[in-house]
Design a protein around this motif. Structure first.
Motif, PDB file in Angstrom:
ATOM      1  N   ASP A   1       0.855  -1.179   0.000  1.00  0.00           N
ATOM      2  CA  ASP A   1       0.000   0.000   0.000  1.00  0.00           C
ATOM      3  C   ASP A   1       0.898   1.238   0.000  1.00  0.00           C
ATOM      4  OD1 ASP A   1      -2.391   1.240  -0.158  1.00  0.00           O
ATOM      5  OD2 ASP A   1      -3.025   0.873   1.899  1.00  0.00           O
ATOM      6  N   LYS A   2       0.754   2.139   0.971  1.00  0.00           N
ATOM      7  CA  LYS A   2       1.603   3.335   0.992  1.00  0.00           C
ATOM      8  C   LYS A   2       2.612   3.264   2.132  1.00  0.00           C
ATOM      9  CE  LYS A   2       0.400   6.889  -1.717  1.00  0.00           C
ATOM     10  NZ  LYS A   2       1.355   7.620  -2.534  1.00  0.00           N
ATOM     11  N   THR A   3       3.001   2.061   2.489  1.00  0.00           N
ATOM     12  CA  THR A   3       3.955   1.889   3.579  1.00  0.00           C
ATOM     13  C   THR A   3       5.150   1.070   3.121  1.00  0.00           C
ATOM     14  OG1 THR A   3       2.127   1.938   5.149  1.00  0.00           O
ATOM     15  CG2 THR A   3       4.223   1.109   5.970  1.00  0.00           C
ATOM     16  N   LEU A   4       6.321   1.576   3.479  1.00  0.00           N
ATOM     17  CA  LEU A   4       7.553   0.863   3.175  1.00  0.00           C
ATOM     18  C   LEU A   4       8.005   0.152   4.450  1.00  0.00           C
ATOM     19  CD1 LEU A   4      10.286   0.264   1.868  1.00  0.00           C
ATOM     20  CD2 LEU A   4      10.872   2.649   2.154  1.00  0.00           C
ATOM     21  N   PHE A   5       8.134  -1.163   4.351  1.00  0.00           N
ATOM     22  CA  PHE A   5       8.594  -1.955   5.490  1.00  0.00           C
ATOM     23  C   PHE A   5      10.061  -2.313   5.267  1.00  0.00           C
ATOM     24  CE2 PHE A   5       4.034  -2.570   5.237  1.00  0.00           C
ATOM     25  CZ  PHE A   5       3.654  -2.407   6.569  1.00  0.00           C
ATOM     26  N   VAL A   6      10.892  -1.985   6.247  1.00  0.00           N
ATOM     27  CA  VAL A   6      12.322  -2.299   6.117  1.00  0.00           C
ATOM     28  C   VAL A   6      12.833  -3.034   7.349  1.00  0.00           C
ATOM     29  CG1 VAL A   6      13.645  -0.837   4.532  1.00  0.00           C
ATOM     30  CG2 VAL A   6      12.536   0.209   6.476  1.00  0.00           C
ATOM     31  N   PRO A   7      13.725  -4.004   7.123  1.00  0.00           N
ATOM     32  CA  PRO A   7      14.334  -4.676   8.269  1.00  0.00           C
ATOM     33  C   PRO A   7      15.328  -3.741   8.959  1.00  0.00           C
ATOM     34  CG  PRO A   7      15.036  -5.703   6.191  1.00  0.00           C
ATOM     35  CD  PRO A   7      14.236  -4.500   5.842  1.00  0.00           C
ATOM     36  N   HIS A   8      15.701  -4.089  10.168  1.00  0.00           N
ATOM     37  CA  HIS A   8      16.759  -3.351  10.854  1.00  0.00           C
ATOM     38  C   HIS A   8      18.085  -3.857  10.300  1.00  0.00           C
ATOM     39  CE1 HIS A   8      18.335  -0.906  14.021  1.00  0.00           C
ATOM     40  NE2 HIS A   8      19.192  -1.863  14.290  1.00  0.00           N
ATOM     41  N   LEU A   9      18.852  -2.975   9.694  1.00  0.00           N
ATOM     42  CA  LEU A   9      20.085  -3.363   9.008  1.00  0.00           C
ATOM     43  C   LEU A   9      21.218  -2.417   9.367  1.00  0.00           C
ATOM     44  CD1 LEU A   9      18.562  -3.733   5.405  1.00  0.00           C
ATOM     45  CD2 LEU A   9      19.400  -5.632   6.813  1.00  0.00           C
ATOM     46  N   PRO A  10      22.469  -2.855   9.177  1.00  0.00           N
ATOM     47  CA  PRO A  10      23.584  -1.914   9.315  1.00  0.00           C
ATOM     48  C   PRO A  10      23.418  -0.765   8.309  1.00  0.00           C
ATOM     49  CG  PRO A  10      24.373  -4.180   9.036  1.00  0.00           C
ATOM     50  CD  PRO A  10      22.898  -4.202   8.796  1.00  0.00           C
TER      51      PRO A  10
ATOM     52  N   ARG B   1      20.942   1.936   3.783  1.00  0.00           N
ATOM     53  CA  ARG B   1      20.985   2.999   2.772  1.00  0.00           C
ATOM     54  C   ARG B   1      20.603   2.449   1.392  1.00  0.00           C
ATOM     55  NH1 ARG B   1      25.496   4.720   4.147  1.00  0.00           N
ATOM     56  NH2 ARG B   1      24.891   6.698   5.065  1.00  0.00           N
ATOM     57  N   VAL B   2      21.169   1.288   1.043  1.00  0.00           N
ATOM     58  CA  VAL B   2      20.879   0.688  -0.263  1.00  0.00           C
ATOM     59  C   VAL B   2      19.416   0.242  -0.340  1.00  0.00           C
ATOM     60  CG1 VAL B   2      21.381  -1.284  -1.773  1.00  0.00           C
ATOM     61  CG2 VAL B   2      23.256   0.037  -0.787  1.00  0.00           C
ATOM     62  N   SER B   3      18.903  -0.356   0.746  1.00  0.00           N
ATOM     63  CA  SER B   3      17.491  -0.787   0.759  1.00  0.00           C
ATOM     64  C   SER B   3      16.552   0.396   0.558  1.00  0.00           C
ATOM     65  CB  SER B   3      17.127  -1.456   2.085  1.00  0.00           C
ATOM     66  OG  SER B   3      17.685  -2.735   2.138  1.00  0.00           O
ATOM     67  N   LEU B   4      16.823   1.493   1.284  1.00  0.00           N
ATOM     68  CA  LEU B   4      15.962   2.674   1.146  1.00  0.00           C
ATOM     69  C   LEU B   4      16.035   3.227  -0.274  1.00  0.00           C
ATOM     70  CD1 LEU B   4      16.610   4.722   4.431  1.00  0.00           C
ATOM     71  CD2 LEU B   4      14.518   3.497   3.808  1.00  0.00           C
ATOM     72  N   ALA B   5      17.251   3.300  -0.827  1.00  0.00           N
ATOM     73  CA  ALA B   5      17.415   3.847  -2.184  1.00  0.00           C
ATOM     74  C   ALA B   5      16.734   2.933  -3.210  1.00  0.00           C
ATOM     75  CB  ALA B   5      18.894   4.027  -2.514  1.00  0.00           C
ATOM     76  N   HIS B   6      16.806   1.623  -3.003  1.00  0.00           N
ATOM     77  CA  HIS B   6      16.140   0.660  -3.887  1.00  0.00           C
ATOM     78  C   HIS B   6      14.618   0.876  -3.857  1.00  0.00           C
ATOM     79  CE1 HIS B   6      15.425  -3.458  -5.616  1.00  0.00           C
ATOM     80  NE2 HIS B   6      14.324  -3.349  -4.893  1.00  0.00           N
TER      81      HIS B   6
END
Ligand SMILES: [Zn+2]
Length: 141
Positions: free
Chosen positions: A52-61, A66-71
């Motif tokens: 939907d309008k939510t980005l779910f991200v794991p807790h990462l170094p 940074r790469v996950s968010l940019a992806h």
């Protein structure tokens, strides 16, 4: 092949006045929020994703985060967050690589630095430096 991804990455950098490396994580988060998406960090996740309008991200170094968010920002900017194909993943990766390591900057610095230095400099994992180098094929030695 990824010209459109590169153009989108560059215009996003310009529009948000980003010229600092590593690209600050809060800056990427702010751009995602400006596009009306929420960010939720879930430590137990193994992979980031948009629902939907939510980005779910794991807790990462930091570098992986940074790469996950940019992806994910790539999926948002390229309007492909609802598609899950190998091609849309490759396009989001290309966006992230150009966004975190824009060509003019990368091609100036890469020849004089090792992959490990570049990884430190741009705040991304070494395997992502390899990915970025594949996009600038002339730099592969
Ligand atoms: Zn993806």
């Amino acid at each position: 092949m990824f010209n459109h991804c590169e153009e989108c990455a560059l215009s996003t950098l310009e529009f948000n006045n980003i010229s600092e490396f590593p690209t600050p994580i809060y800056t990427i988060e702010q751009i995602i929020i400006d596009h009306d998406f929420d960010i939720v960090i879930i430590p137990t996740l193994t992979k980031s994703g948009i629902f939907d309008k939510t980005l779910f991200v794991p807790h990462l170094p930091d570098a992986e985060f940074r790469v996950s968010l940019a992806h994910e920002l790539g999926h948002i900017i390229l309007h492909e967050f609802f598609i899950h194909s190998a091609q849309s993943e490759a396009r989001a990766d290309a966006f992230a690589a150009y966004f975190l390591m824009p060509s003019e900057h990368f091609e100036e610095h890469a020849p004089a630095m090792t992959k490990y230095d570049l990884s430190e400099f741009y705040g991304v994992p070494v395997n992502f430096i390899n990915k970025r180098m594949e996009l600038s094929i002339d730099l592969i030695q």
